[in-house]
Write a protein that holds these residues in place. Structure first.
Motif, PDB file in Angstrom:
ATOM      1  N   ASP A   1      44.930  47.232  26.973  1.00  0.00           N
ATOM      2  CA  ASP A   1      46.278  46.657  26.898  1.00  0.00           C
ATOM      3  C   ASP A   1      47.350  47.605  27.411  1.00  0.00           C
ATOM      4  OD1 ASP A   1      45.869  48.419  24.781  1.00  0.00           O
ATOM      5  OD2 ASP A   1      47.344  47.432  23.509  1.00  0.00           O
TER       6      ASP A   1
ATOM      7  N   ALA B   1      49.560  45.690  29.645  1.00  0.00           N
ATOM      8  CA  ALA B   1      49.759  44.279  29.286  1.00  0.00           C
ATOM      9  C   ALA B   1      51.174  44.028  28.793  1.00  0.00           C
ATOM     10  CB  ALA B   1      48.761  43.877  28.202  1.00  0.00           C
TER      11      ALA B   1
ATOM     12  N   ARG C   1      53.631  47.063  22.230  1.00  0.00           N
ATOM     13  CA  ARG C   1      52.216  46.918  21.886  1.00  0.00           C
ATOM     14  C   ARG C   1      51.962  47.271  20.428  1.00  0.00           C
ATOM     15  NH1 ARG C   1      48.644  50.441  25.258  1.00  0.00           N
ATOM     16  NH2 ARG C   1      50.441  51.807  25.391  1.00  0.00           N
TER      17      ARG C   1
ATOM     18  N   ILE D   1      45.124  35.756  24.995  1.00  0.00           N
ATOM     19  CA  ILE D   1      45.091  36.845  25.972  1.00  0.00           C
ATOM     20  C   ILE D   1      44.730  36.310  27.341  1.00  0.00           C
ATOM     21  CG2 ILE D   1      43.913  38.981  26.644  1.00  0.00           C
ATOM     22  CD1 ILE D   1      43.528  39.647  23.754  1.00  0.00           C
TER      23      ILE D   1
ATOM     24  N   ALA E   1      43.691  43.468  30.142  1.00  0.00           N
ATOM     25  CA  ALA E   1      44.630  42.412  29.756  1.00  0.00           C
ATOM     26  C   ALA E   1      45.916  42.518  30.562  1.00  0.00           C
ATOM     27  CB  ALA E   1      44.945  42.498  28.271  1.00  0.00           C
TER      28      ALA E   1
ATOM     29  N   ILE F   1      49.497  39.319  26.515  1.00  0.00           N
ATOM     30  CA  ILE F   1      49.043  39.037  25.155  1.00  0.00           C
ATOM     31  C   ILE F   1      50.186  38.364  24.409  1.00  0.00           C
ATOM     32  CG2 ILE F   1      48.171  40.003  22.995  1.00  0.00           C
ATOM     33  CD1 ILE F   1      47.186  42.425  24.606  1.00  0.00           C
TER      34      ILE F   1
END
Length: 420
Positions: A64, A67, A79, A90, A108, A111
């Motif tokens: 992530d 992401a 995050r 996701i 990813a 999210i």
């Protein structure tokens, strides 16, 4: 290329009628380039977070680092807002599997997290491990993460909670994956099945909550229908015994065709292996090569918690693997991993929580330490790998696998591996 969340970046993007639905289908239902490899170049996953190091959902470790993270209003979040037990959607690149360890991973790109219920506790039944929130029956099990309270027995009527849960659309009940006590809420939220729709009185029900939508302009309403899955935002004060609707949305993020898909949820509308739903998504698991893990095809039935892996074709998840989820499963119970190392094949470690990172603090007297913001406890049954308890010091790089303590607030380590 339009992404999974371009169509539904926030649940309050209302789908009002067939014209809009047709536009959504045209924009989100297309195929995905496999890059000439024959395997999907993109993946999508829906389910609760079971670990960190990477974000682990449905046994896949999602990197992530780059992401974009959003809440259920479509507002960007750090995050660090992600937590164990949160339900997420996701979007990622291709899922790959390490040939030596069996670990599945992907990168990813987006999210999005969202709770099923936010509102006041109305009743608690510790003996039955249930509570009622906004008229909804919520079931707690050994895999429910608690924050701000110590288990279901510590809850009481009037408390405000944020509940992440899997919805059983067949029984209109919820299985909580995370319950967090909060001090205040600007509005209440609910995701559930519409029933008792009254177009004259302009009311409908979700579970035990009766909702009035008289104050919402017609152009701002989605196309309400009995049996539809709706997300609603409500005023915090009832009027004449009714909850007052502020906003509503029908449906959920679209699953895209030809994309590797993993969904965890409860089976509903089971007609046959060729036709049942998980988390409101239609599944076909009738193929001769479908693999059933931790159970058999004959066990599939309404209300059973499963994880489905496959590829979406014409809006249907064509299953490659169906895993029956076993509450409270730990690595002490063993797995039939192909590589013989049950420590690494995450997709086989159903409901085993995993944390990876550096030990943040340590209390050897109490046999606890902090990792990824979670308190971990260990005891004489904890297995150590590539090190011993003497190596457990602040800053040590470790991976922990375990199950929740009975109050759902800590992780009991069943295995600690060093240098991961």
């Amino acid at each position: 290329m339009m992404s999974l969340f371009d169509c539904v970046r926030s649940p309050w993007r209302l789908l009002a009628g067939a014209v809009v639905a047709a536009v959504v289908a045209a924009g989100c239902g297309g195929g995905v380039d496999s890059g000439g490899t024959g395997a999907p170049a993109q993946s999508q996953s829906s389910g609760p977070i079971s670990g960190f190091g990477s974000v682990i959902v449905n046994g896949v470790r999602y990197d992530d680092a780059a992401a974009a993270v959003f809440d259920d209003d479509g507002v960007a979040q750090p995050r660090s807002a992600l937590a164990l037990g949160m339900t997420v959607d996701i979007e990622a690149g291709a899922i790959t599997r390490d040939a030596a360890t069996g670990v599945a991973s992907a990168v990813a790109t987006r999210i999005q997290f969202g709770s099923a219920i936010r509102g006041p506790v109305e009743a608690v039944n510790p003996a039955a491990s249930t509570l009622t929130v906004l008229g909804q029956t919520v079931r707690v099990d050994a895999d429910t993460v608690f924050a701000g309270v110590t288990g279901v027995a510590s809850l009481s009527a009037g408390m405000l909670v944020d509940v992440h849960a899997l919805l059983d659309t067949g029984s209109d009940t919820y299985v909580a994956t995370r319950i967090r006590r909060v001090d205040t809420l600007a509005d209440y939220r609910l995701r559930g099945i519409v029933s008792a729709l009254d177009l004259v009185a302009k009311t409908f029900e979700i579970g035990g909550a009766r909702i009035a939508y008289t104050g919402v302009p017609p152009q701002d309403l989605p196309q309400l229908a009995n049996g539809a899955v709706a997300r609603v935002k409500l005023q915090t004060v009832q009027q004449a015994g009714l909850w007052v609707l502020l906003q509503a949305a029908i449906g959920q993020p679209e699953l895209r065709d030809d994309v590797e898909t993993e969904v965890e949820g409860l089976i509903a509308e089971f007609a046959s292996l060729a036709s049942f739903k998980v988390d409101g998504r239609l599944v076909d698991a009738s193929g001769v090569d479908v693999e059933f893990k931790h159970g058999t095809a004959s066990q599939l039935a309404n209300g059973l918690r499963v994880e489905v892996e496959g590829v979406v074709q014409d809006g249907v998840i064509v299953a490659r693997k169906v895993k029956i989820k076993q509450t409270g499963r730990s690595d002490d119970e063993g797995d039939d991993d192909d590589d013989g190392d049950d420590d690494d094949a995450d997709d086989d470690n159903d409901k085993r929580f995993t944390l990876r990172g550096a030990v943040e603090s340590l209390n050897l007297t109490q046999r606890t330490f902090a990792l990824r913001g979670t308190t971990v406890v260990f005891d004489d049954t904890t297995r150590f790998s590539a090190g011993t308890v003497a190596d457990l010091v602040a800053g040590a790089d470790i991976e922990v696998k375990g199950v929740l303590t009975p109050d759902g607030t800590q992780l009991r380590a069943t295995r600690i591996k060093f240098g991961k």
